[in-house]
Design a protein around this motif. Structure first.
Motif: not given
Length: 423
Positions: A49-54, A63-69, A74-76, A139-143
Motif C-alpha cells: 500500500p502506498y500514497e498517491r499524491p507523490p 525528488k521522492a524515492a519509491k520507498d517514501s511513498v 513492508p516489515s510492518w 493513478r498507479r506507481l507504474a503510471h
C-alpha cells in the motif's frame, strides 16, 4: 480495547479490499485499537500500500524515492500480523456466506468487510485513445514511472505533453513536466482551470500561474482525435480542428469510483455522487460491510451526500471505518480537505463549494503575489469553503468557520487585521 462482543476479537476475521491509503490505515487502526483477530488486505497491485499524491508531485519528478511513498515499511505488515494478498483481484462478494472470492478461486471468509476499492481514471472516448502507445493515465506507481520516462525523453524535446483536462491532476502534472523541461499544452473544455471546483475567480489565478511557467492553454476545447505514427502518439486534433504535435497525451478528465463489486453484491449505490452509500459510521446497506476512501458516499450536513477523492479523506475515513467495525461509536463528519503544490505555490483547500453553489468569493491578502486566502460564501454569508495559498497555519480556523455555519462580515473576512478566530 475490546470488540463490541466483549472480547478482543481473536476469533474474528476482518477483510479489507483495496491496497491504498484508506485500507492500510484501517489495518493500522485495527491493531492500535487492540483487535487480535485476522486482518487481511486484498490489493490488485503487486506493490505494498502506498500514497498517491507523490505520483503527480515529488515522485513523478524524481525528488521522492519509491520507498517514501509506502504507507508502511513492508516489515510492518509482518510484525503486525496483517496478511497481504497482493496482485490479487477480488471478483465476488458472497454476502450470505460472508466470503470474498479472489480471481484465483481462493475464498476468504470475513466477519466484517471494508471496501476501500478507490477510483479509476476516465478514458478518453476518442479515436486513437486505446490503440496508440503514449496515451497515459496517472493513478498507479507504474503510471508515474512510465510518464516520467516520457517527460525526460530528449529525443522529442520539442513536442509537448498534451494534457486533457485542467483539474488538480492535470495541473500538477503540467507543473511537474515544466520542472523537467518538457513543453506542455493543456486542453480544457471549461473557460478556466478547475472551473467546476473553484469557479472562475480562482481559475484565473491558476491560469496566470501556469502561463508564467510556459504552459499553453486551449480553453473551451476538447480533444477530438489522437494521431499516431508507427503505433506511437504523434499528435492530437482539437474539436475546432487545431492540430498539435505531441510526445504523449495525459488523460486527466476525472475518475469514477470502483463500485463493480459493491453493485454485483447488491449494495446501495449513490445515484447523485456515485460511490457506495454509507451512513455516518461508514456502514453500507449491509451491516457487515463498510466503505471508506474514494468509493464511499457519506452524509454531509448541508450538502446531502459527498464522495471525496482526496488524500485526507482516505487518511481519515479508513481509521474511522476500522473503529466502526470494532463496534465503536463513530460519526464521520470531517470537512473535506485537499492540498496541492504547483511550482512555488503551495495551497490547502477546505470545504465544498462547486461553481454555482456560492454567492461570492472574498479574498484576504495579496492575490498578485499569490499569498492570500479565498473564501466562498453562501447567499446568507456562511463560509462554504476556504483556500489558502502560500499562507500557512490557518486550516484549523478556516475549517472552524465552515463548521460553524454562521454568517460572517465579508469586510472583516477580507481584512488581514481581523483574526479568523474572531469572526
Amino acid at each position: 480495547m475490546v470488540g463490541s462482543d466483549g472480547m478482543d476479537g481473536a476469533h474474528r476475521t476482518f477483510v479489507i479490499i483495496g491496497g491504498g491509503l484508506a485500507g492500510a490505515k484501517a489495518a493500522q487502526t485495527l491493531r492500535e485499537e487492540g483487535f487480535a483477530g485476522r486482518v487481511i488486505i486484498i490489493g490488485d497491485e503487486h506493490e505494498h500500500p502506498y500514497e498517491r499524491p507523490p505520483l503527480s508531485k515529488g515522485y513523478l519528478i524524481g525528488k521522492a524515492a519509491k520507498d517514501s511513498v509506502y504507507v508502511h515499511e513492508p516489515s510492518w505488515y509482518i510484525s503486525h500480523r496483517v496478511e497481504l494478498h497482493l496482485g490479487q483481484q477480488a471478483v465476488h462478494i458472497d454476502r450470505a456466506e460472508r466470503e470474498v472470492r479472489l480471481g484465483d478461486g481462493t475464498r476468504v471468509p470475513y466477519d466484517a468487510l471494508l471496501l476501500a476499492t478507490g477510483a479509476e481514471p476516465h478514458r478518453l472516448p476518442i479515436p486513437g485513445a486505446r490503440g496508440l502507445a503514449g496515451v497515459h493515465h496517472l493513478r498507479r506507481l507504474a503510471h508515474a514511472d512510465h510518464l516520467r520516462a516520457v517527460l525526460t525523453d530528449r529525443t522529442r524535446e520539442r513536442d509537448p505533453l498534451v494534457v486533457a483536462g485542467a483539474g488538480w491532476i492535470g495541473l500538477e502534472v503540467a507543473a511537474a513536466a515544466r520542472e523537467l523541461g518538457a513543453p506542455v499544452v493543456v486542453v480544457e473544455p471549461e473557460p478556466t482551470p478547475l472551473h467546476r471546483v473553484l469557479g472562475p475567480e480562482l481559475g484565473e489565478v491558476f491560469t496566470g500561474l501556469h502561463r508564467e511557467h510556459g504552459v499553453e492553454f486551449r480553453f473551451g476545447r476538447r480533444l477530438a482525435d489522437i494521431t499516431g505514427r508507427d503505433g506511437q502518439v504523434a499528435g492530437v486534433v482539437t474539436d475546432d480542428g487545431e492540430q498539435i504535435p505531441a510526445r504523449a497525451v495525459l488523460a486527466a478528465i476525472g475518475v469514477r469510483p470502483r463500485t463493480a463489486l459493491a453493485e454485483a453484491a447488491g449494495l446501495e449505490l449513490a445515484a447523485d455522487t456515485g460511490g457506495v452509500v454509507v451512513d455516518a459510521a461508514l456502514r453500507t446497506s449491509d451491516p457487515h460491510i463498510y466503505a471508506a476512501g474514494d468509493v464511499a458516499a457519506f452524509p454531509a450536513p448541508g450538502t446531502g451526500r459527498l464522495r471525496v477523492e482526496h488524500w485526507a479523506n482516505a487518511l481519515n475515513s479508513g481509521p474511522a471505518a476500522a473503529r466502526a467495525m470494532l463496534g465503536r461509536e463513530v460519526t464521520y463528519d470531517r470537512v473535506p480537505y485537499f492540498f496541492s503544490d504547483q511550482y512555488d505555490a503551495g495551497l490547502e483547500y477546505s470545504g465544498w463549494a462547486p461553481h454555482g453553489s456560492y454567492d461570492r468569493v472574498v479574498f484576504r491578502g495579496d492575490v498578485g503575489k499569490r499569498a492570500f486566502l479565498a473564501f466562498w460564501l453562501s447567499p446568507e454569508g456562511r463560509v462554504l469553503a476556504g483556500l489558502n495559498m502560500n499562507v500557512w497555519d490557518v486550516t484549523g480556523p478556516v475549517q472552524d468557520l465552515i463548521r460553524s455555519g454562521r454568517p460572517v462580515d465579508p469586510d472583516a473576512l477580507a481584512d488581514p487585521a481581523t483574526e479568523l478566530t474572531a469572526l
